[in-house]
Write a protein that holds these residues in place. Structure first.
Motif: not given
Length: 70
Positions: A8-35
């Motif tokens: 993925f890439r950031v299209v607008r703005g300059v996110p902080t390291a915490e914002e990028l970490a939160a985004l990566v966490g959300v993408i990782a959780v959403r990409s896991r198969p549901t039990a």
């Protein structure tokens, strides 16, 4: 997708390291198969007296024994 291509890439703005970490966490959780939850066992009250797997077999006199308890 090649190794150099970002997931993925950031299209607008300059996110902080915490914002990028939160985004990566959300993408990782959403990409896991549901039990799937385990199916609830049928209660004794809801089950039939005769198992559903017991089918009738054709033959002489079997119509008479089909009404007998098993």
């Amino acid at each position: 997708m090649s190794v150099e291509e970002p997931l993925f890439r950031v299209v607008r703005g300059v996110p902080t390291a915490e914002e990028l970490a939160a985004l990566v966490g959300v993408i990782a959780v959403r990409s896991r198969p549901t039990a799937r939850p385990a199916p609830a066992p049928a209660s004794v009250w809801a089950r039939s007296g005769r198992p559903s797997g017991a089918g009738l077999t054709p033959g002489a006199g079997n119509w008479r024994t089909s009404g007998l308890p098993r």
